[in-house]
Enzyme design. Structure first.
Site, PDB file in Angstrom:
ATOM      1  N   LYS A 203       0.852  -1.199   0.000  1.00 47.52           N
ATOM      2  CA  LYS A 203       0.000   0.000   0.000  1.00 47.52           C
ATOM      3  C   LYS A 203       0.881   1.240   0.000  1.00 47.52           C
ATOM      4  CE  LYS A 203      -1.815   2.585   3.117  1.00 47.52           C
ATOM      5  NZ  LYS A 203      -1.722   3.932   2.512  1.00 47.52           N
TER       6      LYS A 203
ATOM      7  N   GLY B 134       7.161   4.473   8.443  1.00 44.26           N
ATOM      8  CA  GLY B 134       6.287   5.616   8.695  1.00 44.26           C
ATOM      9  C   GLY B 134       6.495   6.131  10.099  1.00 44.26           C
ATOM     10  N   SER B 135       5.446   6.702  10.663  1.00 48.98           N
ATOM     11  CA  SER B 135       5.588   7.352  11.962  1.00 48.98           C
ATOM     12  C   SER B 135       5.648   6.335  13.090  1.00 48.98           C
ATOM     13  CB  SER B 135       4.417   8.305  12.199  1.00 48.98           C
ATOM     14  OG  SER B 135       3.261   7.560  12.503  1.00 48.98           O
ATOM     15  N   THR B 136       6.277   6.742  14.194  1.00 51.30           N
ATOM     16  CA  THR B 136       6.389   5.855  15.353  1.00 51.30           C
ATOM     17  C   THR B 136       5.015   5.538  15.936  1.00 51.30           C
ATOM     18  OG1 THR B 136       8.665   6.429  15.852  1.00 51.30           O
ATOM     19  CG2 THR B 136       7.319   5.718  17.702  1.00 51.30           C
TER      20      THR B 136
ATOM     21  N   GLU C  93      10.291   0.586  10.354  1.00 50.20           N
ATOM     22  CA  GLU C  93      11.288   1.649  10.175  1.00 50.20           C
ATOM     23  C   GLU C  93      10.542   2.943  10.440  1.00 50.20           C
ATOM     24  OE1 GLU C  93      13.027   4.497   9.242  1.00 50.20           O
ATOM     25  OE2 GLU C  93      13.159   3.983   7.110  1.00 50.20           O
TER      26      GLU C  93
ATOM     27  N   CYS D 116      13.252  10.495   7.514  1.00 53.50           N
ATOM     28  CA  CYS D 116      13.208   9.969   8.879  1.00 53.50           C
ATOM     29  C   CYS D 116      14.570  10.059   9.547  1.00 53.50           C
ATOM     30  CB  CYS D 116      12.698   8.539   8.881  1.00 53.50           C
ATOM     31  SG  CYS D 116      13.492   7.519   7.650  1.00 53.50           S
TER      32      CYS D 116
ATOM     33  N   GLU E  64       9.633  14.815  16.168  1.00 54.11           N
ATOM     34  CA  GLU E  64      10.034  14.809  14.765  1.00 54.11           C
ATOM     35  C   GLU E  64       9.191  15.818  13.995  1.00 54.11           C
ATOM     36  OE1 GLU E  64       9.233  11.160  12.569  1.00 54.11           O
ATOM     37  OE2 GLU E  64      11.169  11.373  11.574  1.00 54.11           O
TER      38      GLU E  64
END
Lengths: 274, 476
Positions: B182, B234-236, B256, B290, B387
Site C-alpha cells: 500500500k 512511517g511514523s512511530t 522503520e 526519517c 520529529e
C-alpha cells in the site's frame, strides 16, 4: 552418635549480584523449600540493576565476556551433583554446561559473522557491526529446568545485553542454584537478575517497563497472555521473541537466532579521500 | 543571489492517466466499493489523477492473489528465475528513469535533481542488488535452505515513494515471498507506474499487488489473517499501533519509524564541509526524511562561526518549482504536513527559541515552507524532542564530547546520527557511544543497497538493505 542435622538453603532472588528476599516478604513452597515470591517492585528493582550493568558489560571486550561465560561452564561442571540432587538429569546438566561453552565462543565471532564491510557504490568506508540492544526481559521455559534456562540466558548476555529473567514457576530451585553459579563466575552484578514466583505478577511489569529494550516470551504458554504481553511491549517498541512450543527440542543446535534477535546493527560511514 | 534562468524538466515524458484502479493479480481492477481519492501536485495543488481507494474486500482479494501466486508460481520457482525477473525490473526502472523521476517530483513535490539523482538510481540499484541474492540464499548466513515467509503486507510512506517501494519489494521477492503493497495516499502514482513495469517485465500475476488507499486500507492489510509478514515505514505512532495489531499472531514484523538525529559538529571540524553536511542533513527532500539531521549539536567554541556560515549557505538555497533543475528545496508534500510543521515551529518560537530563515519568495499556490533554523534550543523544547519532518533545524550546543553523546542519545529515537571532526579516534569513540542504527561521519544522508539501514529504540526494528535486509523476509 546422633545423625547430623542438615543445614538447609534459603532460596532467594538474584538481583544486582546479591541475593535478596522478595521485598514483599512472601514465599511459596517448591520441593519442600520456601522460594521467594517476587513482586512487581522486585521486577522494577531488577530492571534498575540490569540497566546499571549495561555500560560495563556491553563495554567489556568480547574476549572478556567470552572468558566469563566459559568460567560459568567451569563452575557449573563443578556443581553437577548439586543440580542432580534437585532432580535435573545428569545429561541435562552436561548439555547445559556445554551450551555455556558453545555460546562463550561466540562472543568474539558473531560480530564477524553477522557484520562486516559493505561494498557501497562510492568512495566510502562502510562497516556494519552488531551491538547489544540493552536490557532484555526473559521468560524462561517451564522445562527443562536448567537447560531451558541456560539456553535463554546465555545467548542474550554473550553479546553484551543484561537480563531480568522470570524463572520457571514450577522449577525455581535450579534457577536459584544457577544464580549461585553465576555469582561465582566473575559475572558482574546485575548482568543476570533472576526472579522466582508467579509469571502473572512479574512479567506484565517487565513487558510494560519503559526501560526494558526487548522481551523474550519463550516460556509463556498461554497464548492470550503472550498476546497481551506483546501489546504491552509495543508501548516502547521492545524487540519481541515470541513463545516457543512446549515440545521444543532444547538439545538441538540453537543456531544464531536467539543472539541476533537481541542485537542492533550499527552501520558507520566515512568518506575516503586525501 | 545569482539570477538563474528557469530550467524546468519537461513533464511531457510522463503520461498520467486520469484515473487508476487497484493492481491485483496482474491487472488493474476497480475497487469493490467504487471509492476513489485524488492525488495532487503539492507544488500547484493541481489534481494529477483519481486513484482507487481499496476497501477490506479489495485487500482480501489482493492477499488471496498473492497467496495463490506464492503457492503456485513464485514459491516453487527456482531462485535463478526469480533473479531474472528482478534484474528485468531493475533494468526497466533504469530505462524509464526520466519518466519515473518526473512523476515522482510531480506527485511528491521533491526537486527533480533529487528524484533524478538519488531516488531513481537507488531504486534501480536496490532491485539489481537483491536480484543477485535470489539464487544465493543458502550463502546468506541463515543456514541451509532458508524459507520465505509467504505473503508480505507492506505499507510505505510518502517521502521516498518509489525508493521505499524498492526497499520493500526487492528483498521480499528475492527471498521468495509475494507482496501486497500500500503506497501512501498522497503519493500513489509511481507505485502504479511500477505496476505497469511489473506487467512489462511479465512478472507472474499476483506476485506484486498494489492496493492504494489511506490509513484504513493499510489497517485492513496489516490485520488480514492471510498475511505472514508485515513491513512498515512511517511514523512511530502508527508503528506502535501496528505492533499492537500483530501481537499474538504469526506475522513477522519489521518497522522503520521516526527519528530525531543529532548531527554533532566538533570544534576541529572542517567548517565548510560540515555546513554542507548540515544543509544536506536537514534540507534534503525538504526535511521529509526519517533520518534527517534535525538536531544540530555544535561545540560551543565554534558555534558562532558555524552558524554564520550556515546562514550564509542557507541564503543560497533555491526554493520553488520541483521540476526546475536548479531547485534545492521543493514543496511540502501535503497541507496536513505543512500544518504539522507550522504547529511545531510556532511551539518552538513560543517556548523561547529564536527562529531564523533566509529571505526567500515562496510560490503562491501549493505547500511551501522556507528553510528554518532555531537557535537557543534546549533539550526540553518540543522542537528538540518531536520529529518535525520538515526543513527545520534545531540548534543546541555542547562543551565536551561526553556532553555531546549524552544529548545526542537523549531521545526515544535512534535511527541515525552525524559526526564532524578531523580526528579519527574521536569519530570512532563517538560512533561507539551513539545509540543509532546509521552513523555518518564527515558525511550525511548516504544510502546504498548493500548498507543496512534501520533504527534503535523507538525508531523501529529490523534492517533494510544488505544481507541483513533479507532476514526480514526469511523464516529464520
Amino acid at each position: 552418635m546422633s545423625e547430623r542435622i542438615a543445614v538447609r538453603k534459603t532460596y532467594k532472588l538474584f538481583i544486582g549480584g546479591k541475593f535478596p528476599r522478595s521485598e514483599s516478604g512472601r514465599s511459596y513452597l517448591v520441593q519442600s523449600a520456601n522460594v521467594s515470591l517476587a513482586s512487581r517492585k522486585d521486577a522494577r528493582d531488577a530492571v534498575v540493576a540490569a540497566r546499571a550493568a549495561v555500560k560495563g558489560w556491553a563495554g567489556a571486550t568480547a574476549y572478556n565476556r567470552g572468558q566469563i561465560l566459559y568460567r560459568v561452564a567451569e563452575m557449573l561442571e563443578g556443581r553437577r551433583e548439586q543440580f542432580m540432587a534437585l532432580g535435573v538429569p545428569a545429561d541435562e546438566v552436561d548439555a547445559a554446561t556445554d551450551r555455556w561453552v558453545w555460546y562463550a565462543g561466540w562472543s568474539d565471532k558473531l560480530p564477524q559473522v553477522y557484520g562486516g564491510a559493505n561494498p557501497v557504490a562510492g568512495p566510502y568506508f562502510n562497516l556494519s557491526a552488531p551491538e547489544p540492544t540493552g536490557v532484555v526481559a526473559v521468560v524462561a521455559p517451564e522445562t527443562p529446568a536448567l537447560l531451558g534456562l541456560v539456553s535463554v540466558i546465555a545467548p542474550a548476555i554473550v553479546t553484551g545485553n543484561t537480563v531480568v529473567v522470570a524463572a520457571s514457576p514450577t522449577a525455581p530451585l535450579a534457577a536459584v542454584t544457577l544464580a549461585e553459579v553465576l555469582a561465582t563466575s566473575d559475572l558482574p552484578g546485575g548482568v543476570v537478575n533472576i526472579l522466582t514466583g508467579r509469571l502473572s505478577e512479574t512479567v506484565p511489569t517487565l513487558a510494560a517497563h519503559m526501560d526494558v529494550n526487548a522481551i523474550d516470551l519463550t516460556g509463556v504458554t498461554d497464548p492470550e497472555l503472550a498476546a497481551d504481553l506483546e501489546v504491552k511491549a509495543a508501548e516502547n517498541l521492545k524487540r519481541v521473541l515470541r513463545p516457543v512450543p512446549v515440545d521444543h527440542d532444547w538439545s538441538a543446535d540453537p543456531g544464531l537466532g536467539r543472539m541476533t534477535a537481541l542485537l542492533e546493527t550499527k552501520t558507520v560511514w566515512h568518506p575516503k579521500g586525501v | 543571489m545569482f539570477e538563474y534562468a528557469p530550467a524546468p524538466e519537461s513533464r511531457s515524458v510522463v503520461d498520467i492517466k486520469p484515473s487508476y484502479g487497484l493492481f491485483i493479480d496482474g491487472a488493474f481492477v476497480d475497487p469493490a466499493d467504487g471509492g476513489s481519492f485524488k492525488s495532487i501536485n503539492p507544488a500547484s495543488e493541481e489534481v494529477l489523477s483519481e486513484v482507487a481507494e481499496g476497501g477490506p474486500q479489495d485487500v482480501d482479494r489482493a492477499v488471496r492473489a498473492a497467496r495463490k501466486a506464492y503457492e503456485k508460481v513464485w514459491g516453487p520457482m527456482p531462485g535463478r528465475d526469480r533473479a531474472k525477473y528482478l534484474y528485468r525490473i531493475a533494468r526497466i526502472i533504469q530505462e524509464r528513469s526520466r519518466e519515473l523521476a518526473v512523476l515522482e517530483s510531480l506527485d511528491n513535490g521533491k526537486p527533480i535533481k533529487e528524484s533524478r539523482d538519488v531516488d531513481l538510481p537507488l531504486a534501480a540499484a536496490h532491485f539489481f542488488y537483491y536480484a543477485g541474492w535470489a539464487d544465493k540464499l543458502n550463502h546468506a548466513g541463515f543456514g541451509a535452505n532458508p524459507r520465505p515467509l509467504g505473503v508480505a503486507a507492506q505499507v510505505i510512506p510518502w517521502n521516498f515513494p518509489l525508493l521505499m517501494l524498492a526497499w520493500k519489494i526487492a528483498p521480499a521477492l528475492a527471498a521468495g515471498n509475494t507482496v501486497v503493497l500500500k503506497p501512501a495516499e498522497t503519493t500513489p502514482l509511481t507505485a502504479l507506474l511500477f505496476a505497469e513495469i511489473c506487467q512489462q517485465a511479465e512478472l507472474p500475476a499476483g506476485v506484486v499487488n498494489i492496493v492504494t488507499g489511506a490509513g484504513e486500507t493499510g489497517r485492513a492489510l496489516v490485520e488480514h489473517d492471510g498475511v505472514d509478514k508485515v513491513a512498515f515505514t512511517g511514523s512511530t505512532d502508527v508503528g506502535r499501533a501496528i505492533a499492537r495489531a500483530v501481537a499474538g499472531s504469526r506475522k513477522k514484523l519489521t518497522l522503520e519509524l521516526g527519528g530525531k538525529a543529532a548531527n554533532i559538529v566538533f570544534d576541529d571540524a572542517p567548517v565548510d564541509q560540515a555546513v554542507e553536511g548540515i544543509v544536506n542533513g536537514i534540507f534534503f527532500n525538504q526535511g521529509h526524511v526519517c533520518c534527517a539531521g534535525s538536531r544540530l549539536l555544535v561545540q560551543e567554541s565554534v558555534a558562532e562561526q558555524v552558524l554564520e556560515s550556515l546562514k550564509r549557505r542557507m541564503a543560497q538555497l533555491r526554493v520553488g518549482d520541483p521540476l526546475d533543475k536548479n531547485t534545492d528545496i521543493g514543496a511540502i508534500n501535503s497541507a496536513a504536513q505543512l500544518a504539522r510543521i507550522r504547529e511545531l515551529t510556532e511551539a518552538g518560537a513560543a517556548e523561547g527559541a529564536q527562529q531564523w530563515s533566509p529571505s526567500c519568495e515562496l510560490p503562491e499556490r501549493g505547500f511551501w515552507f522556507a528553510p528554518t533554523i532555531f537557535t537557543g534550543v534546549t533539550q526540553a523544547h518540543r522542537i528538540a524532542r518531536e520529529e518535525i519532518f520538515g526543513p527545520v533545524l534545531s540548534v543546541l550546543t555542547f562543551r565536551t564530547p561526553a556532553e555531546a553523546v549524552e544529548k545526542a542519545n537523549n531521545t526515544p529515537y535512534g535511527l541515525s546520527a552525524g559526526i564532524w571532526t578531523e580526528k579519527g579516534s574521536r569519530i570512532l569513540w563517538t560512533a561507539d557511544r551513539l545509540r543509532a542504527g546509521v552513523v555518518w561521519a564527515n558525511t550525511f544522508n548516504k544510502f546504498d543497497p548493500t548498507s543496512p539501514f534501520g533504527g534503535y529504540k523507538e525508531s523501529g526494528y529490523g534492517r533494510e538493505g544488505g544481507r541483513h535486509g533479507l532476514e526480514a523476509y526469511l523464516n529464520v
